[in-house]
Design a protein around this motif. Sequence first.
Motif, PDB file in Angstrom:
ATOM      1  N   GLU A  10       0.834  -1.213   0.000  1.00  0.00           N
ATOM      2  CA  GLU A  10       0.000   0.000   0.000  1.00  0.00           C
ATOM      3  C   GLU A  10       0.863   1.255   0.000  1.00  0.00           C
ATOM      4  O   GLU A  10       0.572   2.226  -0.702  1.00  0.00           O
ATOM      5  CB  GLU A  10      -0.939   0.014   1.214  1.00  0.00           C
ATOM      6  N   ALA A  27       2.149   9.123  -6.203  1.00  0.00           N
ATOM      7  CA  ALA A  27       2.545  10.501  -5.868  1.00  0.00           C
ATOM      8  C   ALA A  27       3.659  10.996  -6.789  1.00  0.00           C
ATOM      9  O   ALA A  27       3.646  12.148  -7.217  1.00  0.00           O
ATOM     10  CB  ALA A  27       3.000  10.571  -4.409  1.00  0.00           C
ATOM     11  N   LEU A  53      -4.458  10.629   6.246  1.00  0.00           N
ATOM     12  CA  LEU A  53      -3.858   9.401   6.767  1.00  0.00           C
ATOM     13  C   LEU A  53      -4.482   8.918   8.081  1.00  0.00           C
ATOM     14  O   LEU A  53      -4.085   7.866   8.596  1.00  0.00           O
ATOM     15  CB  LEU A  53      -2.350   9.599   6.934  1.00  0.00           C
ATOM     16  N   LYS A  78      -7.514   3.712  -4.822  1.00  0.00           N
ATOM     17  CA  LYS A  78      -8.893   3.956  -5.238  1.00  0.00           C
ATOM     18  C   LYS A  78      -9.795   4.218  -4.050  1.00  0.00           C
ATOM     19  O   LYS A  78     -10.636   5.096  -4.055  1.00  0.00           O
ATOM     20  CB  LYS A  78      -9.395   2.717  -6.005  1.00  0.00           C
TER      21      LYS A  78
HETATM   22  N1  LIG Z   1       3.329   8.941  -0.385  1.00  0.00           N
HETATM   23  C1  LIG Z   1       2.316   9.791  -0.558  1.00  0.00           C
HETATM   24  N2  LIG Z   1       2.506  10.955  -1.209  1.00  0.00           N
HETATM   25  C2  LIG Z   1       1.477  11.821  -1.419  1.00  0.00           C
HETATM   26  N3  LIG Z   1       0.215  11.601  -0.985  1.00  0.00           N
HETATM   27  C3  LIG Z   1      -0.037  10.447  -0.337  1.00  0.00           C
HETATM   28  C4  LIG Z   1       0.986   9.488  -0.083  1.00  0.00           C
HETATM   29  N4  LIG Z   1       0.436   8.460   0.595  1.00  0.00           N
HETATM   30  C5  LIG Z   1      -0.882   8.771   0.734  1.00  0.00           C
HETATM   31  N5  LIG Z   1      -1.163   9.943   0.185  1.00  0.00           N
HETATM   32  C6  LIG Z   1      -2.469  10.615   0.154  1.00  0.00           C
HETATM   33  O1  LIG Z   1      -3.281  10.001   1.119  1.00  0.00           O
HETATM   34  C7  LIG Z   1      -4.491   9.525   0.510  1.00  0.00           C
HETATM   35  C8  LIG Z   1      -4.962   8.290   1.223  1.00  0.00           C
HETATM   36  O2  LIG Z   1      -4.099   7.195   0.975  1.00  0.00           O
HETATM   37  P1  LIG Z   1      -4.625   5.708   1.173  1.00  0.00           P
HETATM   38  O3  LIG Z   1      -3.523   4.769   0.938  1.00  0.00           O
HETATM   39  O4  LIG Z   1      -5.298   5.623   2.492  1.00  0.00           O
HETATM   40  O5  LIG Z   1      -5.763   5.534   0.072  1.00  0.00           O
HETATM   41  P2  LIG Z   1      -5.686   5.616  -1.521  1.00  0.00           P
HETATM   42  O6  LIG Z   1      -4.286   5.413  -1.964  1.00  0.00           O
HETATM   43  O7  LIG Z   1      -6.363   6.881  -1.943  1.00  0.00           O
HETATM   44  O8  LIG Z   1      -6.611   4.387  -1.952  1.00  0.00           O
HETATM   45  P3  LIG Z   1      -6.414   2.804  -1.677  1.00  0.00           P
HETATM   46  O9  LIG Z   1      -7.093   2.499  -0.413  1.00  0.00           O
HETATM   47  O10 LIG Z   1      -7.066   2.173  -2.828  1.00  0.00           O
HETATM   48  O11 LIG Z   1      -4.941   2.574  -1.617  1.00  0.00           O
HETATM   49  C9  LIG Z   1      -4.165   9.310  -0.938  1.00  0.00           C
HETATM   50  O12 LIG Z   1      -5.335   9.428  -1.728  1.00  0.00           O
HETATM   51  C10 LIG Z   1      -3.162  10.446  -1.189  1.00  0.00           C
HETATM   52  O13 LIG Z   1      -3.830  11.651  -1.462  1.00  0.00           O
END
Ligand SMILES: Nc1ncnc2c1ncn2[C@@H]1O[C@H](COP(=O)(O)OP(=O)(O)OP(=O)(O)O)[C@@H](O)[C@H]1O
Length: 667
Positions: A39, A47, A166, A183
């Motif tokens: 993940e 990103a 987060l 997603k």
């Molecule tokens: N390394 C990163 N750099 C920039 N933004 C990040 C990073 N990690 C997370 N985010 C931000 O945090 C949000 C939430 O991340 P999360 O992993 O919880 O869900 P997701 O990636 O949107 O979906 P999924 O559950 O399908 O992985 C992301 O949509 C993104 O905007």
Amino acid sequence: MSKKADVLQQKSPAEFFAENKNIAGFDNPGKCLYTTVRELVENSLDAAESGGQLPEIEVTIEEISQSRLNRIRGIQNLDRLDESLYQDFESDEARKRRLAKEAKEEEKLRKNAEKKGEAPEALAAAKKELDIKRAASASKGAKVFYKVTVKDNGVGMPHKDIPNLLGRVLSGTKYGVKQTRGKFGLGAKMALIWSKMSTGLPIEIHSARKGQSFVSYYKLDIDIHKNEPNVHAEAMKDNGERWHGAELSVTILGNWQYYRSKVLKYLRQIAVITPYAEFKFTYAAEDDKSSMKTTFARRTDKMPASPKEVKHHPASVDLELIKRLAATTKCKSLQLFLYKEFSCISKDYAGRLIAEMRGGVDEDSEPQDMSNKQVVALHQLLHEAKFKDPDKDHLSPAGEYNLRLGILKELHPEIIATHQGDAKVLEGHAFVVEAAVSRGGRDLKPGINVYRFANRIPLLFEGGSDVITKTALKRINWASYKINQSADKIGVFVSIVSTKIPYKGAGKEYIADDMDEMVNAVKHAIMQCCIQLRVKIAKQQAAKEQKLRKKNLTKYIPNAAYAIYRVLQSMSETPAVGPKRRRLQEDNDILGPVQQQEVQEATLAQKLHEYVERIDTDMALEYQMQQGMAEGAKQQVFLMPRSAAHTYGPPLQSACCLLRLLQASSD
Ligand SMILES: Nc1ncnc2c1ncn2[C@@H]1O[C@H](COP(=O)(O)OP(=O)(O)OP(=O)(O)O)[C@@H](O)[C@H]1O
């Protein structure tokens, strides 16, 4: 019914996912470690790519023993008062039994070594192996924790949004109609929930946007009951180096021993599908011997064009979505609403749809004013009317070049063929299937080895139910492409990209096998690769056979030259007298030079070599001719005959092509 069963309860999304972790791929400690890495890496790739940056991703897994974890948590490591309370307690009786068993095992080793006459070093090595096995089984129950850190060079997150992004389940920036790896807005939060459940430690985040003078720092966890972030520490640190990206660290219970191969396999496969990214991986064990470092190097600077966000296709919307769009749109008329909020609806077509709807609405009606019945009518019409399919320009497949490069760099196959299919549509979402089929190479077992990718992420679990695996194993007649399904090392790589991958479950593990459009597209892409491969394999086989034939013929030349020369020599020494011994002129032509020593054994050997060389070239030409007729690349060239009365002779052959003159038809 018990009283308790009557009590109305509500659960927050965080509570639901904490109780049903397996839905999101967090099944057991080992899998949790794997999914956490996955993940975080996928977030990092999203990103970096969204900022047009060639991804540089560092993944570190640091092993933490129970006692070290306790020190980190500020818990005293107490000596045991009552040993017999603990699972690893061994009674005197059990200890005696174990020692007796171990002595027996060692005696058996010694006797075996004696019987085989092995050197003392071999016995010592076998004993050492036994000790390692014993130590592993003794530590089987011991819990090991891991600090997982993933750092990237992506776009980072806005300071004030970090707690919500987060620390709140189902929040994210990837909910639009766009091809992204993430997603659901869940992955990173599941890692945090697991860390909260298994170690109680918060997540630590460093992040900076491009050009930002400070680095955002947060230490936070999640209030599972309220589904709210709980910030422990927040700071803005100096960013002298103008770094941009994100670094996330979580400390979780895991099992590296059982999931080591899966984590490494995942990293290798993600390196295959993103050869323009660099992954540095470090495993830091408590004892240095078990630590490791590896780098999956970047092989190209060519990154696929970024995916674009598009509007909803009418065939993909449901009732709730229409209501939400109507409530939030800035458009003041229904006609503009349909034209602006959906793809593939022109202004004109919007007018025709509204006329068809009737029921008290016209082009100028305000979308927000639509009654429930009118929304239902619109929904029904959008699913019954004809619309153009969405195009594929907004998608970002890896590209045949990248797919081929990734496979070549990581798996070194002997031959490979790739194909990118046309865009297809599933429930209003465009998708593209790319495939590669390879033969031979590193790390492949004999048989069909399936590699699955969806939105450019490797899928490693639940392969048996997946559309790609099922198609590769059951719907392709491999033998008809000169491929031996059980003996050859075949790699089948299929990558599907879409604005909506039809995953089964939030764990993003596999794509179901029950959608004809998907099945057909996957089958077609694999078959196109097989057709190319068949030509390559046929050529390779012919070349191999030819080489073998030539080798065999060449092998016998010295013997043949010796035998022929001896026969000729003895004939030339025998006088040709008597009616039965009369020689023909041809015989004399041969025997004369032998007698004169003009033809010797070496001369014959040289002539035989020349002959073998010539028939080898003739056979190559013959083969090329057949290929030219059957499966080689054909190119039509139109030439003007010098006169009307032109004769068309046999095909002209050269070492590289076959030229056949044909009369063009008059039309
Ligand atoms: N390394 C990163 N750099 C920039 N933004 C990040 C990073 N990690 C997370 N985010 C931000 O945090 C949000 C939430 O991340 P999360 O992993 O919880 O869900 P997701 O990636 O949107 O979906 P999924 O559950 O399908 O992985 C992301 O949509 C993104 O905007």
